[in-house]
Design an enzyme around this catalytic site. Structure first.
Site, PDB file in Angstrom:
ATOM      1  N   ASP A 321       0.792  -1.226   0.000  1.00 43.95           N
ATOM      2  CA  ASP A 321       0.000   0.000   0.000  1.00 43.95           C
ATOM      3  C   ASP A 321       0.825   1.277   0.000  1.00 43.95           C
ATOM      4  O   ASP A 321       0.305   2.341  -0.293  1.00 43.95           O
ATOM      5  CB  ASP A 321      -0.997  -0.028   1.146  1.00 43.95           C
ATOM      6  N   PHE A 322       2.109   1.165   0.331  1.00 45.08           N
ATOM      7  CA  PHE A 322       2.946   2.351   0.265  1.00 45.08           C
ATOM      8  C   PHE A 322       3.602   2.458  -1.112  1.00 45.08           C
ATOM      9  O   PHE A 322       3.582   3.498  -1.740  1.00 45.08           O
ATOM     10  CB  PHE A 322       3.997   2.328   1.383  1.00 45.08           C
ATOM     11  N   GLY A 326       0.836   4.609  -2.755  1.00 44.41           N
ATOM     12  CA  GLY A 326       1.202   5.720  -1.893  1.00 44.41           C
ATOM     13  C   GLY A 326       0.209   5.935  -0.773  1.00 44.41           C
ATOM     14  O   GLY A 326      -0.955   6.255  -1.003  1.00 44.41           O
ATOM     15  N   ASN A 329      -1.025   9.513  -0.728  1.00 45.30           N
ATOM     16  CA  ASN A 329      -2.070   9.777  -1.723  1.00 45.30           C
ATOM     17  C   ASN A 329      -3.449   9.366  -1.243  1.00 45.30           C
ATOM     18  O   ASN A 329      -4.450   9.926  -1.680  1.00 45.30           O
ATOM     19  CB  ASN A 329      -1.774   8.992  -3.002  1.00 45.30           C
ATOM     20  N   ALA A 403      -9.434   1.476  -1.062  1.00 44.28           N
ATOM     21  CA  ALA A 403     -10.649   0.804  -1.520  1.00 44.28           C
ATOM     22  C   ALA A 403     -11.509   0.439  -0.306  1.00 44.28           C
ATOM     23  O   ALA A 403     -12.045   1.321   0.362  1.00 44.28           O
ATOM     24  CB  ALA A 403     -10.312  -0.398  -2.386  1.00 44.28           C
ATOM     25  N   TYR A 405     -10.541  -0.844   2.605  1.00 45.52           N
ATOM     26  CA  TYR A 405      -9.861  -0.979   3.890  1.00 45.52           C
ATOM     27  C   TYR A 405      -9.269   0.331   4.369  1.00 45.52           C
ATOM     28  O   TYR A 405      -8.932   1.187   3.573  1.00 45.52           O
ATOM     29  CB  TYR A 405      -8.752  -2.023   3.747  1.00 45.52           C
ATOM     30  N   GLU A 406      -9.117   0.466   5.714  1.00 43.86           N
ATOM     31  CA  GLU A 406      -8.434   1.655   6.224  1.00 43.86           C
ATOM     32  C   GLU A 406      -7.399   1.297   7.284  1.00 43.86           C
ATOM     33  O   GLU A 406      -7.519   0.309   8.004  1.00 43.86           O
ATOM     34  CB  GLU A 406      -9.379   2.718   6.834  1.00 43.86           C
ATOM     35  N   HIS A 457      -1.456  -8.834   7.086  1.00 49.92           N
ATOM     36  CA  HIS A 457      -1.020  -7.441   6.945  1.00 49.92           C
ATOM     37  C   HIS A 457       0.386  -7.389   7.541  1.00 49.92           C
ATOM     38  O   HIS A 457       0.545  -7.655   8.726  1.00 49.92           O
ATOM     39  CB  HIS A 457      -1.895  -6.479   7.755  1.00 49.92           C
TER      40      HIS A 457
END
Lengths: 672, 672
Positions: A321-322, A326, A329, A403, A405-406, A457
């Site tokens: 995710d990085f 980003g 972003n 999308a 997930y947070e 994760h």
């Protein structure tokens, strides 16, 4: 006044950088991806910071100021329409390009959100996709939703085009609510976009079977949503509980922190710079306590989310995710009274559009104080005198949405010298359709027709320490049982502390059974009381490492998950645990595993410490429709760095706003 | 109205029990130790609770009420002055003794605080002790302080008298402050009390050497305090920081909890009973969420604190803070606005004096709500709509002081169904004198002349689960990598979840490398969505186990520390992990290791789950003079117990008391 060298690149600076790039490619079509601060070289910054810390507070030194640089990432679109990816560095003051690199085709630039739009438009135009969709019979009032995702690691070595995939769902529009939860209605179909052609080039079809079914069998009926059920979370679609009374948090005298010079935060003897960039989100720089240096830089470097469902194409379901899109972003615009309580200071970021035009990204970081219970307490039982202080915290927080997930990321400062990195995982788990009545060993059925797939994760934080200076050594310490011995351990109660300095760059693991603690020491400075080198320590969370088999694509792309702790020698620009380019990668290139291979000496050197931790997430029904937070902490604590508990001087004042409960909420006799 | 069967024994009930005991021993001298509730037999309580839960709220069923019983612990002093320890159970309503047991001399009753007074008086009277003290030259204005401690495990099997030891310090009286920290001035001498003779019978002399010195050598000078330095923590003796602004926490509409029937707490779908006893402190009973049973009883069962210094007599330095003296007995009287913020409800306990007369022990438990950041969040990136809820918690807290040290114990309830056990360790680390300029491998020098010895804190919580009923099975689940296989795992991303039911009573360990999770399931009830048995799960913290060598006294006394998790079959009265009698014990008797030896079936049975976790505490200089909290959590989470996230119905209202920071605290441009 010139901005501080660590300050996030501003709107005007970004515009200058854009113009320099455009004028450097006068005859080309330029599609911009990112423009953000190219942080100064450490060698230059060390000189600057030495001057800054020696100068009058608030007076930044004008001399030794490193050049203000912008990193520019963009595609040059050639006549064949195939973009060529470039990275340049622009000197803002001189308005000159000082570095230019054309990135090889074996690497993919990070995705931009406007590439997702291309997928959505291509789906609309694709006959192949429309035809495939026509195989399903939706219930009345349901409409298609396509959710763009990175393609994941290619399983074919032979081709390396730029792909995106669309996860498909249906939304119940009958309630007229645009936020009705479409994830509750997953469709077993994935359109694949060739990003260069801007066309849907393939439709992947998903198995919907359960235990005993084949990995590829198409077992679903055309009424693939009929056994699904709603999974709403927006308050107007939920029967809310009504007995929750508010808790108000106020700071009548204002906050205890001070933000000056735009990026400088001072709070309770802590002092640090804060910046924000599109890849890492909020970054800490030049962290000091009581005038003593602790970290040069602290950041979230990378994370990967691999899924454990072996059915194709889910082996490609693996986000970085990085690196892929980003974290910065994807940062939320935070909101007063929701994301944090109390007195809040927000910071804005800057983003660009595909034409390179900058705009503000408001409220991407919030800064606030919070009370976290008792900080320390002692009661003298002779006199009955209790002294109790509160555990006040300063929180730097940002939240990203990917999308479904947070993640809530935070840096937490405490008066006792602790600096904690926190991650809270929440949002909606990723789901796929499963046939009625079936269960699966690849996940858990959390709602009718909805299989939440098993996944992990795995996060990596990057700490560039500066424990009373830049030359540090990591020593890991373990506690070991010792046999009974009449001379040294006559009654068997002795245990031995063993210290092992890390001499060369290495990957190491957590060992909670030995109480393994990693101390980042400054071997050149001793604590005057204990005689030990001054240090900050951390105990890596001993969480499960990557489960994907060695040699699998998931594993090859995420070699940084092989160890909990990596120690590398500082090298300019080495910020990313899985390498610069993760999107559609086949292998981790330039990540920590490569850095470690240099076998650098890391004793009494400028070193970087990486910590990998995470969660094997085999979903519960309770994770649906939005999962309650899962919390992770990595705590950096002083270890013989100070000469006493640094919070011993915290006042133990009673808070006068606290009250006894009123009688009417409780029975008349309040005794147990 | 008759008190609820779980309600703490009241003052009047205690008085009745006292009188029954006195009249049962008409010709004897009775020295009371404890009188507290003998909880009803579970078989009776199950019937009662079934009726209670079926009846109108607030209407307790009168029928099936178990008898109200008091456990009475006391010494009968014979003509030889040697006390004989008795335990009796008294029926309060019938005023009859219903059980009577004379405890064998091989066991020692828990200590009482008035026994400590005997030590202090004996020291004053002891010529032997006065003479030994005369060997030291105190600086002017310093006075002796004797700190009573349990004697620890006897190293001689041959004798089993009742001893106490006094740790000696000196207090600087020149500042006129009764709370000046005397622990900063440790003296290398320990007087030993024979509690029956009420005489000092021996003086233990402590080595003060460092690395390379012998275990027993007396190397200190007569001016043994001259190299010590002050270590003050009371605010009037510390130069306090001045820039901390208050955080006020208010609940203008009152709390969300309700306390009725004296012991019944209801909050956000949770419902439980709360009691307090001298040994375990606060205990939870009959814990339900939304009308469904989760725990029959949850408590802190035991802890041990062994020290790793091999020099005699420190092999005896090992506290069992629940069994030796009683955590409830050592509970602090909590204070508004210090120990908790917000709207607070306090509960009182009852204690007795040595004559058995009861009195209230005020404010031993506090109950309050707190905000713990974000509870869950999701942003729909299409619409930009963010729904974010707060993570509200209800906290049941008690704090104990054990001479130098404190523990903050809490049960934390969340709206998402989590029930967390929390321990915060704080207070003053236990220290001994060390010669000037020396360091030691047995601890860390944290202040001049002050060696903080290496030690461990090992806690055990006892969960008596009732997951939708009393018959439960523990299943542990692990996640395992799987080799690449063309049929089942073609791309190597699959990982397997392995489930192992625990069939017979056992001790098991944490295995974070396999993501080992313990699920307490009800095998007779399936989740309608996932098809899995309803469950609550926990991941045992994989903390280091006891370091003392196998076969050592420290280890023999604390066999419960051999595993992280124990599963036993419920048996009446089995509450204590290290057994009923820990004071001066040689071996753990009747603890979990003995319970497990029965090899009971624990599948679909009434079971008890014990979790051992802790801290290897090798002190930092920063732990002096009062250590910042170290926090430990064990989190019981629903796992397919509910049919969705139970907190999905929490309102996402914005809190209107939050404000933006004012400009004057920050620079005019608030952009990064």
């Amino acid at each position: 006044m010139a901005p501080h060298p660590f300050q996030t690149l501003g709107v005007e600076e970004t515009r200058i950088a854009r113009e320099v790039i455009l004028s450097s490619h006068p005859d080309a079509v330029v599609d911009f991806r990112e423009i953000y601060l190219q942080e100064p070289e450490k060698a230059l910054m060390k000189q600057y910071l030495d001057l800054e810390h020696a100068s009058t507070p608030g007076q930044s030194p004008a001399s030794k100021r490193p050049p203000r640089l912008a990193k520019c990432q963009y595609d040059i679109i050639g006549s064949d329409k195939i973009p060529e990816y470039h990275e340049s560095v622009v000197d803002i003051e001189s308005k000159k390009r000082v570095k230019h690199e054309v990135i090889g085709k074996e690497f993919h630039a990070s995705l931009t959100l406007w590439e997702f739009q291309i997928l959505l438009e291509a789906c609309k135009k694709s006959e192949m996709f429309q035809k495939a969709m026509a195989e399903f019979k939706f219930p009345d009032g349901f409409e298609l939703v396509v959710e763009p995702w990175p393609y994941g690691g290619l399983d074919l070595q032979s081709e390396n085009r730029r792909y995106f995939q669309g996860l498909c769902f249906a939304q119940d529009t009958r309630n007229g609510n645009a936020d009705s939860n479409f994830y509750a209605y997953p469709l077993p179909i994935i359109p694949i976009l060739d990003a260069h052609k801007k066309e849907i080039v393939r439709i992947d079809r998903l198995a919907t079977g359960g235990k005993g079914d084949s990995l590829t069998g198409q077992t679903h009926s055309e009424k693939v949503l009929d056994h699904c059920q709603s999974g709403e979370y927006v308050p107007e679609l939920v029967d809310l509980r009504k007995d929750l009374k508010p808790i108000d948090i106020t700071q009548p005298e204002g906050p205890s922190f001070k933000v000056t010079d735009e990026s400088l935060v001072e709070w309770q003897k802590w002092r640090f710079r804060l910046s924000f960039n599109p890849r890492e989100g909020a970054v800490l720089h030049d962290v000091h306590y009581d005038g003593r240096s602790i970290m040069y830089r602290l950041s979230f470097s990378e994370m990967t989310v691999p899924y454990g469902d072996p059915r194709p194409p889910f082996h490609r379901k693996q986000a970085f995710d990085f690196g892929d899109g980003g974290a910065g972003n994807c940062a939320n615009n935070l909101s007063l009274g929701c994301d944090c309580l109390g007195v809040i200071k927000y910071f804005d970021g800057v983003v660009i559009d595909s034409d390179g035009q900058p705009r503000e990204h408001p409220n991407v970081i919030c800064l606030h104080e919070q009370d976290n219970g008792i900080g320390w307490k002692h009661t003298n039982w002779r006199t009955g005198r209790a002294v109790v202080t509160r555990n006040r915290e300063l929180v730097v927080q940002f939240i990203i949405t990917l999308a479904n997930y947070e993640y809530v990321f935070a840096y937490i400062f405490r008066q006792n010298g602790d600096l904690t990195v926190e991650v809270r995982a929440t949002g909606i788990v990723s789901v796929v359709n499963i046939d009625p009545g079936k269960t699966s060993e690849y996940g858990n059925v959390v709602s009718g027709g909805v299989l939440a797939q098993n996944h992990q994760h795995l996060f990596c934080i990057r700490a560039d320490p500066a424990i009373d200076g830049h030359n540090n050594t990591v020593v890991y310490e373990e506690s070991h049982s010792m046999p009974i011995d009449k001379d040294t351990n006559p009654q068997g109660n002795f245990y031995q502390i063993r210290k092992t300095p890390v001499t060369h760059s290495a990957g190491l693991d957590a060992a909670p059974q030995h109480n393994r603690v990693f101390k980042i020491t400054n071997p050149n400075k001793k604590n005057p009381l204990s005689g030990n080198p001054v240090a900050y320590k951390f105990m890596p969370p001993p969480t499960q490492k990557l489960l994907a088999a060695r040699g699998s694509i998931q594993s090859n792309r995420a070699l940084f998950t092989d160890h909990h702790v990596w120690i590398t020698k500082y090298q300019e620009g080495e910020l990313y645990a899985a390498g610069r380019f993760t999107l559609q990668s086949q292998n981790e290139k330039g990540g920590v595993t490569d850095m470690v291979k240099r076998n650098d000496s890391v004793e009494d050197e400028d070193i970087v410490v990486w910590n990998v931790f995470g969660l094997t997430h085999n979903p519960r029904v309770e994770d649906w429709p939005v999962m309650p937070i899962d919390i992770f902490h990595v705590n950096f604590r002083p270890a013989d760095f100070f000469d006493r508990n640094p919070a011993i001087d915290v006042p133990s004042n009673k808070n006068n706003s606290s009250v006894l409960v009123e009688k009417d909420c409780c029975s008349s006799d309040q005794k147990l």
